[in-house]
Scaffold this motif. Structure first.
Motif, PDB file in Angstrom:
ATOM      1  N   UNK A 267      67.722  10.402 -11.331  1.00 46.81           N
ATOM      2  CA  UNK A 267      67.754  11.177 -12.329  1.00 46.81           C
ATOM      3  C   UNK A 267      66.397  10.434 -13.017  1.00 46.81           C
ATOM      4  N   UNK A 268      66.351   9.399 -13.124  1.00 49.59           N
ATOM      5  CA  UNK A 268      65.076   8.633 -14.050  1.00 49.59           C
ATOM      6  C   UNK A 268      64.016   8.529 -12.819  1.00 49.59           C
ATOM      7  N   UNK A 269      64.272   8.267 -11.697  1.00 49.49           N
ATOM      8  CA  UNK A 269      62.959   7.995 -10.896  1.00 49.49           C
ATOM      9  C   UNK A 269      62.076   9.414 -10.280  1.00 49.49           C
ATOM     10  N   UNK A 270      63.742  10.827 -10.601  1.00 48.33           N
ATOM     11  CA  UNK A 270      62.804  11.945  -9.970  1.00 48.33           C
ATOM     12  C   UNK A 270      61.547  12.470 -11.662  1.00 48.33           C
ATOM     13  N   UNK A 271      62.591  12.281 -13.032  1.00 50.75           N
ATOM     14  CA  UNK A 271      61.474  12.343 -13.862  1.00 50.75           C
ATOM     15  C   UNK A 271      60.645  11.879 -14.055  1.00 50.75           C
ATOM     16  N   UNK A 272      60.347  10.450 -13.506  1.00 52.80           N
ATOM     17  CA  UNK A 272      59.110   9.278 -13.085  1.00 52.80           C
ATOM     18  C   UNK A 272      58.402   9.529 -12.732  1.00 52.80           C
ATOM     19  N   UNK A 273      58.239  10.442 -11.374  1.00 56.10           N
ATOM     20  CA  UNK A 273      57.216  10.447 -10.552  1.00 56.10           C
ATOM     21  C   UNK A 273      56.863  11.769 -10.781  1.00 56.10           C
ATOM     22  N   UNK A 274      57.506  13.148 -11.075  1.00 58.20           N
ATOM     23  CA  UNK A 274      57.193  14.701 -12.010  1.00 58.20           C
ATOM     24  C   UNK A 274      56.422  13.787 -12.622  1.00 58.20           C
ATOM     25  N   UNK A 275      56.608  12.869 -13.525  1.00 57.60           N
ATOM     26  CA  UNK A 275      54.978  12.823 -15.138  1.00 57.60           C
ATOM     27  C   UNK A 275      54.299  11.983 -14.418  1.00 57.60           C
TER      28      UNK A 275
END
Length: 342
Positions: A267-275
């Motif tokens: 979940x953290x990786x998905x948020x960071x990539x989209x950010x």
């Protein structure tokens, strides 16, 4: 109230000293040139950052209108603004008298009289919140008035005029260029930005047609079923005058929550990539060097959009964009499909 608006106006004798006081008032306000321009616009004034920089960089007496706009943006009370103007008029009178005695030109602003009659001077109290921009029935008349006002302001401040605009069809555009495009800077662009904001698209309202404005124009064109050119013409303005075209954007917290639900493995990786790719802005559109575009949260390219067989409205839907990113992730098991330095 900050020190810039609380202190009395000192007595000064020269135009250079007066401008130095204005620079100090700006510095003590803590506002950037761009912030001042936006606050001045919200208070009913027109003070582009370039005009402000020109005024504060000279030692000649500035126009009254630009003084009022600057002080209004800094939150100066009306009574203190009047004192600033009285001081300015005293200096102007002395310079005029000196010029007559010496038989040379006085060091006063060029152009028509700069006096702002008290009966028509805009309110200069604390800057009110900017209301949602209306779209008047005579929209082209409003654009024409803005364009005329911008020309007068350029003449008043001595700033260089903007680059030559395309041929103007005054019957259809009311004095604005027939096409507004990236790189332009004038009141017609300011009006375009106001109405993009009124349609729910966040964009700086500063009169500068930069990449952010280009991106928002393309989003509006995509949702409105218009050719996605990134330029604004009469057809786009007609569409802006109608019903809202752009759905309400997802707030960032909702985007983060949906990303965490769709990518429970990371979940953290998905948020960071989209950010990293889009700043968690579902309506982010980037134009790359070859002229192609990238769309939405995960910045899918024009080629990918065509391959998916969807239109731009669909790819800008955050649920679709995240869901498609999940499908790609499921095939690879990582975010290697996207090139973003996280």
């Amino acid at each position: 109230m900050d020190d810039a608006v609380r202190d009395p106006v000192p007595q000064v004798a020269t135009a250079g000293e007066y401008v130095a006081l204005l620079r100090e008032a700006r510095r003590r306000s803590g506002l950037t040139y761009r912030e001042i321009a936006r606050r001045a616009s919200a208070a009913g004034h027109w003070l582009p950052p370039s005009t402000l920089a020109t005024m504060l960089g000279r030692t000649t007496l500035p126009r009254e209108r630009t003084v009022v706009a600057l002080l209004a943006a800094c939150g100066t009370p009306a009574v203190d603004v009047d004192r600033w103007l009285e001081t300015r008029r005293d200096i102007e009178a002395r310079l005029s008298e000196q010029g007559r005695r010496e038989g040379g030109p006085a060091q006063v602003p060029a152009g028509p009289s700069s006096t702002v009659p008290a009966t028509i001077r805009p309110s200069v109290g604390s800057v009110p919140p900017r209301p949602e921009a209306p779209w008047p029935a005579r929209r082209w008349l409003r654009l024409a008035l803005l364009a005329v006002f911008g020309v007068l302001t350029v003449g008043a401040t001595g700033a260089l005029p903007p680059p030559a605009a395309p041929t103007v069809d005054s019957a259809s555009t009311g004095g604005c260029p027939t096409v507004l495009r990236q790189g332009m800077y004038d009141p017609c662009v300011l009006s375009l930005q106001e109405h993009l904001v009124a349609d729910g698209l966040t964009v700086p309202v500063d009169g500068w047609f930069g990449p952010d404005t280009t991106s928002r124009v393309m989003v509006f064109q995509a949702f409105g079923g218009l050719p996605v050119s990134g330029t604004a013409d009469a057809r786009l303005f007609d569409e802006l005058a109608g019903d809202r075209k752009v759905p309400v954007s997802w707030p960032q917290e909702r985007i983060r929550k949906h990303l965490r639900q769709m990518f429970p493995e990371d979940p953290a990786g998905a948020v960071e990539v989209a950010r990293c790719l889009s700043g968690l802005d579902p309506y982010r559109v980037e134009v790359v060097e070859d002229g192609s575009r990238r769309w939405g949260l995960f910045q899918f390219s024009d080629v990918e959009v065509s391959r998916f067989g969807v239109d731009r409205r669909t790819v800008l839907d955050p649920a679709w964009n995240i869901g498609t990113a999940r499908e790609i992730w499921s095939r690879t098991g990582d975010f290697g499909h996207w090139n973003c330095a996280t």
